[in-house]
Design a protein around this motif. Sequence first.
Motif, PDB file in Angstrom:
ATOM      1  N   LEU A 146     -20.546 -19.549  43.326  1.00  0.00           N
ATOM      2  CA  LEU A 146     -19.993 -20.100  44.554  1.00  0.00           C
ATOM      3  C   LEU A 146     -19.738 -19.058  45.641  1.00  0.00           C
ATOM      4  O   LEU A 146     -19.325 -19.408  46.741  1.00  0.00           O
ATOM      5  CB  LEU A 146     -18.668 -20.820  44.250  1.00  0.00           C
ATOM      6  N   ALA A 147     -19.981 -17.798  45.334  1.00  0.00           N
ATOM      7  CA  ALA A 147     -19.623 -16.719  46.256  1.00  0.00           C
ATOM      8  C   ALA A 147     -20.335 -16.846  47.602  1.00  0.00           C
ATOM      9  O   ALA A 147     -19.723 -16.641  48.651  1.00  0.00           O
ATOM     10  CB  ALA A 147     -19.918 -15.361  45.625  1.00  0.00           C
ATOM     11  N   ASP A 167     -29.828 -15.985  47.663  1.00  0.00           N
ATOM     12  CA  ASP A 167     -30.539 -16.565  46.520  1.00  0.00           C
ATOM     13  C   ASP A 167     -29.639 -17.530  45.750  1.00  0.00           C
ATOM     14  O   ASP A 167     -30.082 -18.598  45.324  1.00  0.00           O
ATOM     15  CB  ASP A 167     -31.047 -15.467  45.583  1.00  0.00           C
ATOM     16  N   GLY A 168     -28.384 -17.164  45.589  1.00  0.00           N
ATOM     17  CA  GLY A 168     -27.430 -18.049  44.934  1.00  0.00           C
ATOM     18  C   GLY A 168     -27.161 -19.304  45.746  1.00  0.00           C
ATOM     19  O   GLY A 168     -26.974 -20.387  45.195  1.00  0.00           O
ATOM     20  N   THR A 198     -22.682 -13.521  52.754  1.00  0.00           N
ATOM     21  CA  THR A 198     -23.524 -14.716  52.642  1.00  0.00           C
ATOM     22  C   THR A 198     -24.989 -14.329  52.555  1.00  0.00           C
ATOM     23  O   THR A 198     -25.742 -14.864  51.734  1.00  0.00           O
ATOM     24  CB  THR A 198     -23.295 -15.658  53.842  1.00  0.00           C
ATOM     25  N   TRP A 199     -25.397 -13.391  53.386  1.00  0.00           N
ATOM     26  CA  TRP A 199     -26.798 -12.956  53.379  1.00  0.00           C
ATOM     27  C   TRP A 199     -27.161 -12.328  52.044  1.00  0.00           C
ATOM     28  O   TRP A 199     -28.248 -12.569  51.519  1.00  0.00           O
ATOM     29  CB  TRP A 199     -27.040 -11.969  54.523  1.00  0.00           C
ATOM     30  N   ARG A 235     -29.591 -27.203  43.039  1.00  0.00           N
ATOM     31  CA  ARG A 235     -28.855 -27.903  41.976  1.00  0.00           C
ATOM     32  C   ARG A 235     -28.175 -29.145  42.503  1.00  0.00           C
ATOM     33  O   ARG A 235     -28.127 -30.179  41.841  1.00  0.00           O
ATOM     34  CB  ARG A 235     -27.814 -26.967  41.379  1.00  0.00           C
ATOM     35  N   LEU A 236     -27.632 -29.062  43.722  1.00  0.00           N
ATOM     36  CA  LEU A 236     -26.906 -30.213  44.278  1.00  0.00           C
ATOM     37  C   LEU A 236     -27.835 -31.291  44.821  1.00  0.00           C
ATOM     38  O   LEU A 236     -27.430 -32.450  44.921  1.00  0.00           O
ATOM     39  CB  LEU A 236     -25.982 -29.727  45.405  1.00  0.00           C
TER      40      LEU A 236
END
Length: 141
Positions: free
Chosen positions: A82-83, A130-131, A125-126, A138-139
Motif C-alpha cells: 500500500l506504500a 510498480d506496486g 509514489t514514483w 488486483r483491484l
Amino acid sequence: MTAITAPAPTTATRPGAVRTRLLWTLQILLGLFFVIASGIPKFMGQADAVRVFDAIGFGDWFMYFTGLVEVAGGIGLLIGRLAGAAAAGLSITMLFAAATQAFVLDAPSYAVFPLVLAAVFAWLTWHHRDGLIALRNRLSR
C-alpha cells in the motif's frame, strides 16, 4: 621476482539496496510522523488543531476526517503493498493543505512545509509505481 596479490575483497550489494533502505527509512519516519504527530492530535481534539479547523470553517467533522486520512496514509506507508497508494494520497492531501494555508488561512509561509512533503510523497509514489500498477490490476479483476 613477481608478487602475486589477491584481489581485494568486495562487498556484494544488490543494485538499489541503499536506495531501498533509504526509502523504507523515510517511509517509516513519515508514517510515524503522520500517525503520531499529525493524525492522532486531530482525533484527540488538540487545542491548536481545533483553532485551525475553526478558522477553516468546515467544523469538527473535517478535522476528524483529515486526521483519519493522515493516520490511514501513515499506516499505508508502513505496508509494502500500500506504500505507493498511501504516498500518492498523502501527496494530494499535502497539496490541499498547502492551498488551505496559503489561500484560506492567509499564511503562505506555512504552505512551504506541506509542499515539500508533497514533493517527497510524489517521489515515493514514483519509486513505488510498480506496486501501484500491481494494486490497480488486483483491484480491477
